[in-house]
Design an enzyme around this catalytic site. Structure first.
Site, PDB file in Angstrom:
ATOM      1  N   ASP A 228       0.825  -1.225   0.000  1.00 42.68           N
ATOM      2  CA  ASP A 228       0.000   0.000   0.000  1.00 42.68           C
ATOM      3  C   ASP A 228       0.854   1.269   0.000  1.00 42.68           C
ATOM      4  OD1 ASP A 228      -1.923  -1.908   0.310  1.00 42.68           O
ATOM      5  OD2 ASP A 228      -2.774  -1.106   2.159  1.00 42.68           O
ATOM      6  N   HIS A 249      13.570 -15.631   1.363  1.00 40.95           N
ATOM      7  CA  HIS A 249      14.292 -16.179   2.508  1.00 40.95           C
ATOM      8  C   HIS A 249      14.500 -17.665   2.252  1.00 40.95           C
ATOM      9  CE1 HIS A 249      15.268 -17.317   6.601  1.00 40.95           C
ATOM     10  NE2 HIS A 249      15.272 -16.048   6.968  1.00 40.95           N
ATOM     11  N   ARG A 322      21.453 -14.386   2.324  1.00 40.14           N
ATOM     12  CA  ARG A 322      20.242 -15.172   2.038  1.00 40.14           C
ATOM     13  C   ARG A 322      20.047 -15.508   0.564  1.00 40.14           C
ATOM     14  NH1 ARG A 322      16.231 -11.957   6.216  1.00 40.14           N
ATOM     15  NH2 ARG A 322      17.033 -13.027   8.040  1.00 40.14           N
TER      16      ARG A 322
HETATM   17  P1  FAD Z   1       5.858  -3.441   9.591  1.00 38.81           P
HETATM   18  O1  FAD Z   1       6.327  -3.888  10.909  1.00 38.81           O
HETATM   19  O2  FAD Z   1       5.644  -4.449   8.539  1.00 38.81           O
HETATM   20  O3  FAD Z   1       4.534  -2.602   9.832  1.00 38.81           O
HETATM   21  C1  FAD Z   1       3.777  -2.083   8.776  1.00 38.81           C
HETATM   22  C2  FAD Z   1       2.569  -1.376   9.346  1.00 38.81           C
HETATM   23  O4  FAD Z   1       1.881  -0.701   8.317  1.00 38.81           O
HETATM   24  C3  FAD Z   1       1.537  -2.289   9.997  1.00 38.81           C
HETATM   25  O5  FAD Z   1       1.065  -1.667  11.155  1.00 38.81           O
HETATM   26  C4  FAD Z   1       0.420  -2.356   8.951  1.00 38.81           C
HETATM   27  O6  FAD Z   1      -0.833  -2.645   9.503  1.00 38.81           O
HETATM   28  C5  FAD Z   1       0.485  -0.945   8.429  1.00 38.81           C
HETATM   29  N1  FAD Z   1      -0.123  -0.704   7.123  1.00 38.81           N
HETATM   30  C6  FAD Z   1       0.179  -1.289   5.925  1.00 38.81           C
HETATM   31  N2  FAD Z   1      -0.595  -0.769   4.957  1.00 38.81           N
HETATM   32  C7  FAD Z   1      -1.390   0.162   5.555  1.00 38.81           C
HETATM   33  C8  FAD Z   1      -2.434   1.038   5.080  1.00 38.81           C
HETATM   34  N3  FAD Z   1      -2.804   1.079   3.801  1.00 38.81           N
HETATM   35  N4  FAD Z   1      -3.058   1.833   5.973  1.00 38.81           N
HETATM   36  C9  FAD Z   1      -2.723   1.814   7.293  1.00 38.81           C
HETATM   37  N5  FAD Z   1      -1.755   1.019   7.782  1.00 38.81           N
HETATM   38  C10 FAD Z   1      -1.101   0.210   6.916  1.00 38.81           C
HETATM   39  N6  FAD Z   1      14.069  -8.415  10.364  1.00 38.81           N
HETATM   40  C11 FAD Z   1      15.154  -8.357  11.192  1.00 38.81           C
HETATM   41  O7  FAD Z   1      15.915  -7.390  11.150  1.00 38.81           O
HETATM   42  N7  FAD Z   1      15.390  -9.354  12.089  1.00 38.81           N
HETATM   43  C12 FAD Z   1      14.586 -10.429  12.197  1.00 38.81           C
HETATM   44  O8  FAD Z   1      14.835 -11.291  13.026  1.00 38.81           O
HETATM   45  C13 FAD Z   1      13.437 -10.535  11.325  1.00 38.81           C
HETATM   46  N8  FAD Z   1      12.582 -11.592  11.387  1.00 38.81           N
HETATM   47  C14 FAD Z   1      11.435 -11.591  10.618  1.00 38.81           C
HETATM   48  C15 FAD Z   1      10.502 -12.625  10.739  1.00 38.81           C
HETATM   49  C16 FAD Z   1       9.331 -12.621   9.998  1.00 38.81           C
HETATM   50  C17 FAD Z   1       8.359 -13.745  10.138  1.00 38.81           C
HETATM   51  C18 FAD Z   1       9.066 -11.565   9.083  1.00 38.81           C
HETATM   52  C19 FAD Z   1       7.821 -11.540   8.249  1.00 38.81           C
HETATM   53  C20 FAD Z   1       9.984 -10.535   8.957  1.00 38.81           C
HETATM   54  C21 FAD Z   1      11.168 -10.547   9.715  1.00 38.81           C
HETATM   55  N9  FAD Z   1      12.106  -9.506   9.598  1.00 38.81           N
HETATM   56  C22 FAD Z   1      13.205  -9.462  10.419  1.00 38.81           C
HETATM   57  C23 FAD Z   1      11.821  -8.365   8.736  1.00 38.81           C
HETATM   58  C24 FAD Z   1      11.254  -7.256   9.588  1.00 38.81           C
HETATM   59  O9  FAD Z   1      10.443  -7.776  10.603  1.00 38.81           O
HETATM   60  C25 FAD Z   1      10.430  -6.294   8.769  1.00 38.81           C
HETATM   61  O10 FAD Z   1      11.127  -5.933   7.624  1.00 38.81           O
HETATM   62  C26 FAD Z   1      10.177  -5.053   9.597  1.00 38.81           C
HETATM   63  O11 FAD Z   1       9.564  -5.407  10.802  1.00 38.81           O
HETATM   64  C27 FAD Z   1       9.359  -4.047   8.856  1.00 38.81           C
HETATM   65  O12 FAD Z   1       9.037  -3.041   9.780  1.00 38.81           O
HETATM   66  P2  FAD Z   1       8.227  -1.770   9.331  1.00 38.81           P
HETATM   67  O13 FAD Z   1       8.056  -0.932  10.538  1.00 38.81           O
HETATM   68  O14 FAD Z   1       8.828  -1.203   8.124  1.00 38.81           O
HETATM   69  O15 FAD Z   1       6.801  -2.371   8.899  1.00 38.81           O
END
Ligand code: FAD
Length: 630
Positions: A228, A249, A322
């Site tokens: 989004d 991954h 990776r």
């Molecule tokens: P996110 O934490 O993904 O949050 C995105 C937010 O945006 C959410 O609140 C969602 O609801 C909101 N959102 C999305 N679209 C909209 C919209 N249109 N309107 C309103 N809200 C919206 N990284 C590491 O460094 N170490 C790790 O050990 C690791 N382990 C992982 C394990 C898993 C299973 C996964 C899936 C990922 C992992 N990663 C890890 C990657 C890392 O977790 C993510 O890249 C990171 O958390 C992204 O953070 P962010 O704050 O950018 O977004």
């Protein structure tokens, strides 16, 4: 008539993962009225799912570690396509951000002498990931939420309202950004539960919406990751960078089918787990590429010694970045040496006592027991590649997080932004990325608001248009089913723009995505506005589609293999392509346009951190001559 709830803020943060929360904290600390919007429940973002840890060169477990080593590892991992300034800021500031989290109340696992413990991860030269068992993201989110609550308590004491300066709108989806000329003026969205509309009037918006993984069927990403933020940025005139680079991954669950794609943390390999094929062979020794040969062990004996004596031995090849491990698994399966469910075996049971596995990897133990009835203390796991992370994203100014393109007042941080990780992200570098750049985006969004003359105005016409677009799938009858469309999109992306790519297939993908465009424009959703997931998906689809088009177009254009982009027809890295970023934007008719932009040249003092022999693997002769001259 449609009613629209109106809110007035200084900074609107879209996304409540680590990047969004850290940005919101900083904007609020700068005195700005800040809204945090989250598509899912507050606290349920990808960040909470992060298991392994956050990479920061604290040097607690190996004192040789420092920001320069971390910077080098990050650039190597990204195959030198990273925005060097972002990689530099990240390596320098990550330790401070981790410490700061402890001042907010986080408690990381400890070394015997009481310092923050750090674990090994692929591509990191030293143990570098600060962690809390294998539930690091949970601690990170818990702590950031706690900080927000404490700020709300301060606001209550001062103003009598907890929400006077910082308010969370959960289960709320933003569908459109609103502009006043070239400036951000607000955001439009709906409550998922009631379907009612909301309008946020705000001069600054921080995108922190995470990734795009739901465009693929086999993915570690959860339902809300439909690109989004990427699409909102594009539609408002901002640009996306390097969208061809997706991280598959290497270790997702492959069985049972209902959980295919769920992540198996890299910590399993970091803690000693090894990959074997159906013949029992530790096959990763056959897949060490030349650029990494000097840093990785050549025999099992040396690899095993490294866990206890890392200074005198080289790392096991299971800990290659990776992209390398994912490709190796793919090749083994293709060669007929896969596991029964079509993956390979990941064995920790024969490498570590059961009690230690349960202590160090409690979530993995639980996950396999519950979902696959496999006891990982006794038997190997079956694993295979899963779509996990997008390296590409909103093109931002490195120091501030301000989006490039024609729009002012738009910022991006975390996974939705691009550049930092180049062509491939190292594990653990995301959690630290979102802390470092979340803080910076919040700070600079607040500064932007301070510097503004007058507040931009939201136009009634734009609001009406946003409402009409949102209601269209409900108004249409007999149109396309959103779930069928999502499956068709996932099939195109998984089959034709997956881990190994070919020109013919990418051309075919673009043709099919084009066909999907008219189908998505004709999507309809049955039922009304109250909690209606079919309607929600119908609205998400146009985002998934435009972002997928950027990925497919850039993947066809980049005629080389690098990091998270593997072309069977161009299997090698090409130094000429290292100088090029592919930048995606929309033209006036909404078509995806791709442009080549030069990669910024690394500053001399940073180039000097690398041996010439290493640079020669990545740079062109012309660039090398320039380096020599300086
Ligand atoms: P996110 O934490 O993904 O949050 C995105 C937010 O945006 C959410 O609140 C969602 O609801 C909101 N959102 C999305 N679209 C909209 C919209 N249109 N309107 C309103 N809200 C919206 N990284 C590491 O460094 N170490 C790790 O050990 C690791 N382990 C992982 C394990 C898993 C299973 C996964 C899936 C990922 C992992 N990663 C890890 C990657 C890392 O977790 C993510 O890249 C990171 O958390 C992204 O953070 P962010 O704050 O950018 O977004």
């Amino acid at each position: 008539m449609t009613t629209i709830e109106r809110h007035l803020y200084d900074v609107v943060v879209i996304g409540a993962g680590g990047a969004g929360l850290r940005a919101a904290i900083e904007a609020r600390l700068a005195g700005k009225r800040t809204a945090i919007i989250s598509k899912s429940l507050f606290g349920k973002a990808h960040t909470v799912m992060a298991e392994g840890g956050a990479a920061a060169a604290l040097g607690n477990v190996n004192s040789r570690d420092n920001w320069m080593v971390h910077f080098r590892d990050t650039m190597r991992g990204g195959k030198f396509l990273n925005n060097f300034r972002m990689a530099e800021l990240h390596a320098k500031e990550a330790p401070e951000r981790i410490w700061e989290l402890e001042t907010y109340g986080a408690l990381f696992d400890r070394t015997k002498d009481g310092r923050i413990s750090q674990r090994n991860f692929g591509g990191h030269e030293y143990p570098r990931l600060a962690h809390v068992g294998d539930r690091t993201g949970l601690e990170l989110i818990r702590t950031l939420q706690q900080k927000i609550v404490s700020l709300q308590q301060e606001d209550y004491a001062e103003t009598g309202s907890y929400e006077s300066r910082i308010r969370v709108f959960q289960e709320t989806t933003i569908t459109e950004l609103l502009l006043d000329g070239d400036r951000v003026a607000g955001a439009f969205g709906y409550y998922r539960e009631s379907g009612e509309f909301l309008l946020f009037e705000a001069p600054a918006v921080v995108l922190a919406t995470g990734g795009v993984g739901r465009s693929y069927k086999v993915t570690s990403n959860s339902w809300e990751y439909t690109g989004d933020g990427h699409a909102l940025a594009l539609r408002s005139g901002a640009t996306l960078i390097n969208m061809e680079f997706l991280q598959f991954h290497p270790t997702g669950m492959v069985w049972p089918p209902s959980v295919k794609g769920i992540l198996v943390t890299e910590s399993v390999r970091g803690d000693g787990g090894v990959l074997r094929n159906s013949e029992g062979k530790r096959f990763m020794f056959d897949y060490v590429p030349d650029v990494f040969r000097k840093q990785y062990a050549e025999t099992e004996e040396e690899a095993d010694r490294w866990y206890t004596d890392p200074d005198n031995n080289r790392r096991p090849p299971e800990l290659l970045p990776r992209d390398e491990v994912a490709r190796a698994i793919n090749s083994e399966v293709k060669a007929g040496r896969g596991s029964p469910a079509g993956g390979v075996f990941l064995d920790i049971a024969s490498r570590m006592p059961a009690e230690q596995i349960i202590r160090r990897l409690p979530s993995m133990h639980h996950q396999f027991k519950e979902l696959a009835d496999v006891d990982i203390t006794k038997e190997p796991m079956e694993v295979g590649p899963t779509c996990h992370y997008v390296m590409g994203g909103v093109e931002v100014e490195p120091d501030t997080g301000a989006a490039f393109g024609s729009v002012l007042g738009l910022f991006a941080a975390g996974e939705v932004s691009g550049g930092m990780h180049g062509s491939n992200r190292l594990g653990g570098n995301s959690l630290s990325d979102l802390l470092v750049f979340g803080k910076r985006a919040g700070e600079h969004a607040a500064a932007y608001v301070d510097a503004l003359g007058g507040r931009p105005k939201v136009s009634k016409v734009d609001v009406a248009a946003a409402a009409e677009v949102a209601l269209a799938p409900l108004a249409r009858t007999g149109g396309e089913n959103p779930y069928t469309l999502q499956q068709d999109l996932q099939a195109v992306m998984g089959d034709l723009v997956g881990i190994i790519r070919r020109a013919g297939e990418l051309t075919d993908a673009l043709k099919r995505l084009h066909e999907l465009r008219s189908r998505v424009a004709n999507v309809s959703a049955e039922g009304g506005r109250r909690y209606n997931p079919g309607w929600h998906l119908a609205l998400d689809l146009r985002n998934m589609l435009v972002v997928s088009e950027c990925t497919a177009k850039a993947a066809l254009e980049r005629e080389e293999s690098r990091g998270g982009h593997t072309r069977e027809d161009y299997p090698k890295m090409n130094p000429e392509w290292r100088r090029i970023n592919l930048v995606c934007s929309l033209d006036e008719s909404g078509d995806v346009v791709l442009e080549r932009k030069p990669v910024p040249r690394m500053r001399d003092e940073l180039i000097e951190l690398f041996d010439r022999s290493e640079l020669s693997k990545y740079l062109t002769d012309e660039e090398l001559a320039e380096v020599e001259e300086h």
